[in-house]
Design an enzyme around this catalytic site. Structure first.
Site, PDB file in Angstrom:
ATOM      1  N   GLU A   1       5.459  -3.456   1.233  1.00  0.00           N
ATOM      2  CA  GLU A   1       5.679  -3.037  -0.318  1.00  0.00           C
ATOM      3  C   GLU A   1       4.781  -1.934  -1.126  1.00  0.00           C
ATOM      4  O   GLU A   1       3.577  -1.517  -0.695  1.00  0.00           O
ATOM      5  CB  GLU A   1       5.318  -4.600  -1.353  1.00  0.00           C
ATOM      6  CG  GLU A   1       5.292  -5.548  -0.742  1.00  0.00           C
ATOM      7  CD  GLU A   1       6.996  -5.471  -1.800  1.00  0.00           C
ATOM      8  OE1 GLU A   1       6.941  -4.606  -2.722  1.00  0.00           O
ATOM      9  OE2 GLU A   1       7.840  -6.404  -0.789  1.00  0.00           O
TER      10      GLU A   1
ATOM     11  N   GLY B   1       0.940  -0.998  -0.029  1.00  0.00           N
ATOM     12  CA  GLY B   1      -0.190   0.281   0.094  1.00  0.00           C
ATOM     13  C   GLY B   1       0.922   1.003  -0.075  1.00  0.00           C
ATOM     14  O   GLY B   1       2.228   1.234  -0.443  1.00  0.00           O
TER      15      GLY B   1
ATOM     16  N   THR C   1       1.008   4.751   5.042  1.00  0.00           N
ATOM     17  CA  THR C   1       0.603   3.481   5.810  1.00  0.00           C
ATOM     18  C   THR C   1       1.819   3.026   5.873  1.00  0.00           C
ATOM     19  O   THR C   1       1.948   1.901   7.801  1.00  0.00           O
ATOM     20  CB  THR C   1      -0.644   2.422   4.857  1.00  0.00           C
ATOM     21  OG1 THR C   1      -1.294   4.261   4.651  1.00  0.00           O
ATOM     22  CG2 THR C   1      -1.726   2.180   5.705  1.00  0.00           C
TER      23      THR C   1
ATOM     24  N   GLU D   1       4.421  11.055  -5.453  1.00  0.00           N
ATOM     25  CA  GLU D   1       3.444   9.727  -5.841  1.00  0.00           C
ATOM     26  C   GLU D   1       2.248  10.066  -6.339  1.00  0.00           C
ATOM     27  O   GLU D   1       1.408  10.780  -5.711  1.00  0.00           O
ATOM     28  CB  GLU D   1       3.874   8.897  -4.842  1.00  0.00           C
ATOM     29  CG  GLU D   1       2.692   7.379  -6.351  1.00  0.00           C
ATOM     30  CD  GLU D   1       2.840   5.914  -5.315  1.00  0.00           C
ATOM     31  OE1 GLU D   1       2.252   6.404  -4.247  1.00  0.00           O
ATOM     32  OE2 GLU D   1       2.892   5.137  -5.198  1.00  0.00           O
TER      33      GLU D   1
ATOM     34  N   CYS E   1       1.577   0.533  -9.602  1.00  0.00           N
ATOM     35  CA  CYS E   1       2.901   1.003  -8.825  1.00  0.00           C
ATOM     36  C   CYS E   1       4.293   0.735  -9.418  1.00  0.00           C
ATOM     37  O   CYS E   1       4.938   1.494  -9.858  1.00  0.00           O
ATOM     38  CB  CYS E   1       3.026  -0.022  -7.100  1.00  0.00           C
ATOM     39  SG  CYS E   1       3.184  -1.942  -7.407  1.00  0.00           S
TER      40      CYS E   1
END
Ligand code: NAD
Length: 480
Positions: free
Chosen positions: A248, A226, A230, A384, A282
């Site tokens: 990840e 995520g 987080t 991002e 991603c």
């Protein structure tokens, strides 16, 4: 109205407190279902079921566990059309993408780990004249798997499959934004012969259900995919409890294009690596660096192709791009486009929401967006965005492009285009990323290590890396 239930101890259950959340269809912007708003009480039930099942599951042989997992793989395959339709509806992605990527990959994940575990040998180390060390690898116990919304069943199964194959019992939470295929998976698991309690799926929000998984003292390892924020919270919370962590996280991947590349192949792949899944993979390359001598040629050819990408509702066979996943996410992406303008960027194409005809007129569609004229270190190029937005930046030397590519806090993947073999190796070696594709993109071999460096994560998934993560090593020495 589709009402999803938790899957605990082999049963489909309503949440203990009876509360549900709305589930939105990104294509229309309308509510089309409900999902349990689970709390720590539901997680408690799931952990108790998993603990009870652990002696049964961990004492089965690899072959016995593998046979059940193969039935799960086949069970998804048998209901392929239903899974594909559910994934596309829940996420907004084109049906064709769910049919060619997401669901086949979930089938492969179960298949791959069901068989991989049979080849997972433990090591031994001979000490000349002294004796021998041998290492055993045992399952950890009850583990937690938490996954995001961009590749829902693909990433959910990427965690669950190695955890189960290596003998753990699992409490898993899919994203509350895309819960549907995880629910269908619980139906398949129910019929697979897997003992009750081995896999438990708890639906709900990160701050309640997710947090309860992270904090539960009996959950000994957390595999999380995520956002970086987080991930940081999870590391801060679970670290002092000495849980094993696999994180990840986010990315801001560079796509480095040298003038000597195979231009046509590069353009074709760069359109995909920029906008596949609405840019919500991603591994998408959101920062495109182009050697100055081909910058104008690249810009013209790239924009011509991008403008041919049809943005449409997910079930439209002509759709090359569907809806982004949610209204807040659409607003976030659009706000970054505004930021890019404020930072001096020029929008070469796109840059706006797309309104389709009724009944899709409230769906979350964004035109594929290409921006130039930004400095490499501005916010648009450092943060991002995770949507259909890419930036173009020219470069003159290898040193300069590596400096720009490596300037973000992230380090997930990178793509390099060149026909100079030495330069390809040299650049791949120096780029700060866990995964590098040369003259290609998103070629995945499930045996290879998968994950990022810096703020893109901790640990690796895939192949032996995943099986090592989900087991505890014990070394035993015997003297001669
Ligand atoms: P997110 O971090 O908001 O949520 C991911 C999952 O964590 C969801 O299931 C969510 O409910 C849960 N969660 C949220 N807060 C939590 C908490 N406090 N405790 C426990 N669980 C919590 O991420 P997202 O928006 O769903 O996904 C997008 C992000 O995922 C992007 O940053 C993307 O780069 C990243 N991503 C990374 C990879 C990778 O392999 N590195 C793959 C896909 C997506």
């Amino acid at each position: 109205m589709i009402r999803i239930q938790n899957f605990i101890n082999g049963e489909l259950l309503a949440p203990v407190k009876g509360q549900y959340l709305d589930n939105y269809e990104p294509a229309t912007g309308k509510v089309y279902g409900e999902i349990p708003n689970s709390t720590e009480e539901d997680v408690e039930l799931a952990v108790a079921a998993a603990e009870k099942a652990f002696p049964i599951w961990s004492n089965m042989t690899n072959e016995e566990r593998g046979a059940i997992m193969m039935r799960i793989s086949l069970g998804i395959e048998k209901r392929m059309d239903e899974f594909v339709a559910a994934e596309s509806r829940d996420n907004g992605k084109p049906l064709s993408l769910a049919a060619h990527v997401d669901i086949p990959r979930a089938v492969s994940n179960f298949h791959f780990f069901a068989t991989a575990v049979e080849h997972f040998a433990s090591e031994s180390h001979y000490m000349e004249g002294m004796g021998i060390n041998y290492t055993t690898r045992k399952p950890i116990g009850v583990v937690g798997c938490i996954s995001p919304w961009n590749l829902p069943l693909y990433l959910f199964s990427w965690k669950i499959a190695p955890a189960l194959a290596s003998g753990n019992c699992v409490v898993a939470k899919p994203s509350e934004i895309t819960p549907h295929t995880a629910y269908l998976l619980s139906e398949v698991v129910k019929e697979s012969g897997m003992p009750a309690g081995v896999l438990n799926i708890v639906h709900g929000l990160g701050q309640f259900a997710g947090d309860a998984i992270v904090k539960h003292p009996k959950i000994k390892a957390i595999s999380f995919t995520g956002g970086t924020k987080t991930g940081e919270y999870i590391a801060r919370t679970a670290g002092p409890m000495f849980k094993k962590l696999s994180l990840e996280l986010g990315g801001k991947n560079p796509n480095i294009i040298f003038a000597d590349c195979d231009f046509d192949e590069m353009i074709k792949t760069t359109v995909r690596s920029s906008f596949a899944n609405q840019g919500q993979i991603c591994l998408c390359g959101s920062r495109i660096f182009i050697e100055r001598s081909i910058y104008d040629k690249f810009k013209a050819a790239f924009i011509a192709r991008v403008e041919q990408l049809t943005v449409s509702f997910p079930s439209d066979p002509n759709a090359k791009m569907g809806a982004v996943v949610s209204k807040p996410h659409m607003e976030k992406v659009l706000s970054y486009i505004e930021l890019a303008k404020e930072e001096g960027g020029t929008i070469l194409t796109g840059g706006h929401r797309v309104i389709l005809d009724v009944p899709y007129d409230e769906g979350y569609y964004i035109a594929p967006t290409v921006i130039e004229g930004l400095s490499y270190d501005c916010r648009t190029n450092q943060e991002e965005i995770f949507g259909p937005v890419v930036t173009l930046t020219p470069f003159d030397t290898e040193e300069e492009v590596l400096m720009m590519a490596n300037s973000t806090q992230y380090g997930l993947s990178a793509t390099i285009w060149t026909s100079d073999l030495k330069r390809a190796h040299r650049t791949a070696d120096k780029v700060q990323a866990g995964i590098v594709w040369i003259n290609s993109w998103l070629v995945r071999d499930l045996r290879t290590p998968f994950g990022g460096v810096k703020a893109s994560g901790v640990g690796r998934e895939g192949g032996w890396e995943a099986l090592r993560f989900f087991t505890e090593a014990k070394n035993v020495f015997i003297p001669y």
